[in-house]
Motif scaffolding. Structure first.
Motif, PDB file in Angstrom:
ATOM      1  N   THR A 197      14.465  11.751   2.417  1.00 53.31           N
ATOM      2  CA  THR A 197      15.264  10.881   1.557  1.00 53.31           C
ATOM      3  C   THR A 197      15.535   9.554   2.253  1.00 53.31           C
ATOM      4  OG1 THR A 197      16.353  12.793   0.558  1.00 53.31           O
ATOM      5  CG2 THR A 197      17.423  10.650   0.291  1.00 53.31           C
ATOM      6  N   PRO A 198      14.968   8.444   1.770  1.00 58.21           N
ATOM      7  CA  PRO A 198      15.257   7.141   2.373  1.00 58.21           C
ATOM      8  C   PRO A 198      16.692   6.706   2.067  1.00 58.21           C
ATOM      9  CG  PRO A 198      13.193   7.097   1.123  1.00 58.21           C
ATOM     10  CD  PRO A 198      13.935   8.339   0.722  1.00 58.21           C
ATOM     11  N   ILE A 254      10.808   3.803  -2.365  1.00 54.07           N
ATOM     12  CA  ILE A 254      11.774   4.861  -2.052  1.00 54.07           C
ATOM     13  C   ILE A 254      11.392   6.162  -2.749  1.00 54.07           C
ATOM     14  CG2 ILE A 254      14.176   5.570  -2.445  1.00 54.07           C
ATOM     15  CD1 ILE A 254      14.918   2.582  -1.956  1.00 54.07           C
ATOM     16  N   ASP A 255      11.040   6.071  -4.029  1.00 53.55           N
ATOM     17  CA  ASP A 255      10.636   7.264  -4.785  1.00 53.55           C
ATOM     18  C   ASP A 255       9.373   7.890  -4.205  1.00 53.55           C
ATOM     19  OD1 ASP A 255      12.775   7.034  -6.471  1.00 53.55           O
ATOM     20  OD2 ASP A 255      11.663   6.082  -8.107  1.00 53.55           O
ATOM     21  N   GLU A 256       8.415   7.058  -3.804  1.00 58.50           N
ATOM     22  CA  GLU A 256       7.154   7.564  -3.260  1.00 58.50           C
ATOM     23  C   GLU A 256       7.402   8.350  -1.976  1.00 58.50           C
ATOM     24  OE1 GLU A 256       2.727   6.051  -1.801  1.00 58.50           O
ATOM     25  OE2 GLU A 256       4.324   4.572  -2.119  1.00 58.50           O
ATOM     26  N   ILE A 257       8.239   7.819  -1.102  1.00 59.25           N
ATOM     27  CA  ILE A 257       8.532   8.506   0.166  1.00 59.25           C
ATOM     28  C   ILE A 257       9.232   9.829  -0.108  1.00 59.25           C
ATOM     29  CG2 ILE A 257       9.915   8.374   2.281  1.00 59.25           C
ATOM     30  CD1 ILE A 257       9.383   5.305   2.177  1.00 59.25           C
ATOM     31  N   ALA A 258      10.232   9.795  -0.992  1.00 60.28           N
ATOM     32  CA  ALA A 258      10.990  11.013  -1.294  1.00 60.28           C
ATOM     33  C   ALA A 258      10.098  12.093  -1.904  1.00 60.28           C
ATOM     34  CB  ALA A 258      12.139  10.686  -2.242  1.00 60.28           C
ATOM     35  N   LYS A 308       0.804  -1.226   0.000  1.00 59.01           N
ATOM     36  CA  LYS A 308       0.000   0.000   0.000  1.00 59.01           C
ATOM     37  C   LYS A 308       0.837   1.275   0.000  1.00 59.01           C
ATOM     38  CE  LYS A 308      -3.735  -2.361   2.468  1.00 59.01           C
ATOM     39  NZ  LYS A 308      -4.500  -2.444   3.736  1.00 59.01           N
ATOM     40  N   GLY A 309       2.106   1.181   0.415  1.00 55.24           N
ATOM     41  CA  GLY A 309       2.948   2.368   0.452  1.00 55.24           C
ATOM     42  C   GLY A 309       2.468   3.366   1.489  1.00 55.24           C
ATOM     43  N   LEU A 310       2.727   4.636   1.254  1.00 56.37           N
ATOM     44  CA  LEU A 310       2.322   5.681   2.190  1.00 56.37           C
ATOM     45  C   LEU A 310       0.811   5.855   2.174  1.00 56.37           C
ATOM     46  CD1 LEU A 310       5.042   8.419   1.628  1.00 56.37           C
ATOM     47  CD2 LEU A 310       4.598   7.185   3.751  1.00 56.37           C
ATOM     48  N   PRO A 337       3.022  -9.958  -1.855  1.00 55.33           N
ATOM     49  CA  PRO A 337       3.224  -9.169  -3.078  1.00 55.33           C
ATOM     50  C   PRO A 337       3.067  -7.680  -2.797  1.00 55.33           C
ATOM     51  CG  PRO A 337       1.829 -11.071  -3.529  1.00 55.33           C
ATOM     52  CD  PRO A 337       2.003 -11.023  -2.037  1.00 55.33           C
ATOM     53  N   GLY A 338       3.906  -6.878  -3.445  1.00 52.75           N
ATOM     54  CA  GLY A 338       3.849  -5.440  -3.222  1.00 52.75           C
ATOM     55  C   GLY A 338       4.673  -4.691  -4.248  1.00 52.75           C
ATOM     56  N   GLN A 339       4.991  -3.443  -3.943  1.00 51.20           N
ATOM     57  CA  GLN A 339       5.763  -2.612  -4.851  1.00 51.20           C
ATOM     58  C   GLN A 339       7.238  -3.009  -4.823  1.00 51.20           C
ATOM     59  OE1 GLN A 339       4.742   1.682  -4.625  1.00 51.20           O
ATOM     60  NE2 GLN A 339       3.265   1.127  -3.034  1.00 51.20           N
TER      61      GLN A 339
END
Length: 543
Positions: free
Chosen positions: A181-182, A171-175, A133-135, A163-165
């Motif tokens: 920056t992760p 990393i890109d989604e968080i940034a 699900k990410g953020l 299963p997921g991203q």
């Protein structure tokens, strides 16, 4: 006699106090229990709530939590942890294990005020993210609170066994979404859903995991060098190495100064259910999370950790054990040494406060604590005079800033079904109000028999009615009111506001006057027609 400042400073260096924050169902309570398992505080992990024949996690104790599989109240757990490599240290050496103070928080947005109180009492946070699900919205809100308070964040991508991203997508989604920056400490070997182990980016070695039955035990680990890892995992290892090299080229290697400054976040991939990556998280906390530090008082002066004893109450909770009708005030020690039985001063009343009944807390279980140090969370039993945000101190007077209340958005009246239960109803209402479960509003028109409850989310009302019945055997009727927002007002403005349609003025227990409005259009109309009235916004849950 209290310990010397040198002793206090040494104890402070051993301590790590942090909270776990996340959106609901990211695996927060399961992770809490997995951490306790790796610290060998429990012998077997409970599983996800609500599964037939499985245990509820040690940090969830309300029947409502066990039935729904969610956390609705924060709980504290303290345990010792010895990092790998130091476990077999010479018994005659000066080595002492780290003391971990972990506070498990509610994930549901309706209980974000409880989580906010916890974040005033910790030095670091673990931001738990679902790999698929990410953020999610609640995670974003809680991160903003951490940023506002200057709390460094370690990011944990959980449920990598499903299963997921991809790692780079997360990393890109968080940034992009939160500007943090992760800097992954490890890269997972195997895609989401095929979690084999972790590439340690700093050593270049491979930590290979093996499953245990139901994930109830600590997962066995095997440490392989790069050549062995390549032979064992093939393309999965090669992909992990390439991802690690790409991250280094992008400058996403861990930097301690940037982490403590809130610009970067160390990142770890885990499966709390399988106990994969949990040891790595614990050791990252010990190595990277800051120890307790001094805190500013209401005058902006810092109370240093080696100063005489001082503490902040961040939560009050009752009903944790049906066999004991006691009330527990959680205090975070800010400075000095705490000794059970010491008589301290309650800053809000300037009255002495005896600490004879002090306990260390492990979920619902408790044990008497004789001494504690900055960073520790101690429970004070039957602390009826204490409320969230209160200060206790010894020596030079100190008072820390109060903990603010969120702006309520849901309102309802509550009354006992039986008039014969009115005494119990009042007692229960006073207790739940003092704990901060809900805000309680009163005015002369409605009287005490049917106070108005004000909450951030409607599930807070469910907690009130459930605890009324379970702890006080009082059946209640809840009636929603047609108000949707509140503003702080004053005595001069109240008479005019009371004459307006769609407005009602109440007094909160802390003495604040709150005007409730049916909707934002009614508020805008009154602000336009009566610009001289005092109508101040309250702190929003997303702030």
């Amino acid at each position: 006699m209290s310990s010397s400042p040198d002793t206090v400073a040494r104890e402070v260096r051993r301590r790590r106090t942090f909270a776990i924050i996340s959106h609901p169902d990211a695996g927060k309570s399961t992770m809490t229990e997995a951490l306790a398992l790796h610290a060998r505080m429990i012998s077997e992990a409970g599983a996800v709530h609500g599964k037939a024949g499985r245990k509820a996690t040690v940090s969830d104790w309300m029947e409502m939590e066990k039935a729904r599989g969610i956390s609705v109240s924060s709980t504290a757990l303290q345990f010792n942890y010895t990092p790998t490599g130091l476990a077999n240290e010479d018994p005659g050496s000066d080595f002492e294990p780290n003391v971990i103070n972990l506070v498990d928080t509610p994930g549901h947005a309706d209980f974000s005020e409880d989580t906010y109180r916890v974040l005033t009492a910790v030095d670091a946070a673990v931001m738990l993210i679902d790999a698929a699900k990410g953020l999610e919205p609640q995670t974003l809100k809680l991160f903003q609170v951490c940023r506002h308070r200057g709390i460094p964040v370690i990011t944990v991508v959980n449920k990598w066994d499903r299963p997921g991203q991809t790692p780079l997508e997360l990393i890109d989604e968080i940034a992009e979404r939160i500007g943090l920056t992760p800097t992954p400490l490890y890269v997972p070997v195997g895609i989401a859903g095929d979690f084999r182990g972790l590439l340690d980016r700093r050593s270049g070695k491979y930590v290979k995991f093996s499953r245990t039955a139901g994930g109830a035990k600590i997962a066995p680990e095997e440490l392989l060098d790069a050549e062995q890892a390549a032979a064992a995992e093939g393309d999965a290892w090669t992909a992990a190495v390439e991802e690690s090299e790409l991250l280094s080229e992008m400058g996403q290697d861990h930097d301690q100064e940037l982490f403590l400054a809130g610009e970067t976040s160390p990142m770890i991939f885990t499966s709390a259910m399988l106990n994969f990556g949990v040891r790595q998280l614990l050791e990252a906390l010990v190595e990277l999370a800051p120890p307790p530090a001094g805190r500013e008082d209401v005058d902006g002066k810092v109370r240093e950790v080696t100063d005489p004893f001082a503490a902040v109450v961040f939560k009050v909770q009752a009903g944790m054990d049906s066999s004991h009708r006691d009330r527990l005030a959680y205090m975070r020690i800010v400075s000095g040494e705490f000794e059970r039985g010491m008589v301290v001063t309650h800053a809000q009343t300037d009255r002495p406060f005896a600490t004879k009944y002090a306990q260390a807390v492990f979920g619902r279980d408790r044990s008497t604590v004789d001494t504690a140090y900055p960073g520790d969370v101690v429970g004070l039993v039957n602390a009826t005079a204490l409320a969230p945000g209160d200060t206790l101190y010894d020596g030079p007077r100190v008072e820390f800033p109060p903990i603010g209340s969120f702006a309520p958005e849901h309102f309802a009246t509550l009354r006992a079904r039986s008039a014969g239960k009115y005494k119990q109803f009042r007692k229960a209402m006073d207790q739940l109000e003092s704990e901060g479960v809900v805000q309680v509003l009163r005015n002369d028109t409605r009287g005490d028999a049917s106070p108005v409850l004000a909450a951030v989310g409607p599930m807070q009302f469910e907690v009130v009615t459930a605890r009324m019945l379970a702890e006080f055997t009082v059946e209640t009727d809840l009636e929603p009111l047609g108000y949707s927002l509140a503003r702080r007002t004053d005595d001069d403005s109240s008479p005019e506001l009371d004459r307006q349609r769609g407005v009602e003025v109440f007094t909160r227990t802390d003495g604040a006057l709150l005007a409730l409005f049916s909707d934002k259009w009614r508020l805008q109309y009154i602000e336009k027609e009566h610009p001289d009235l005092t109508l101040e916004p309250l702190v929003a849950a997303a702030d």
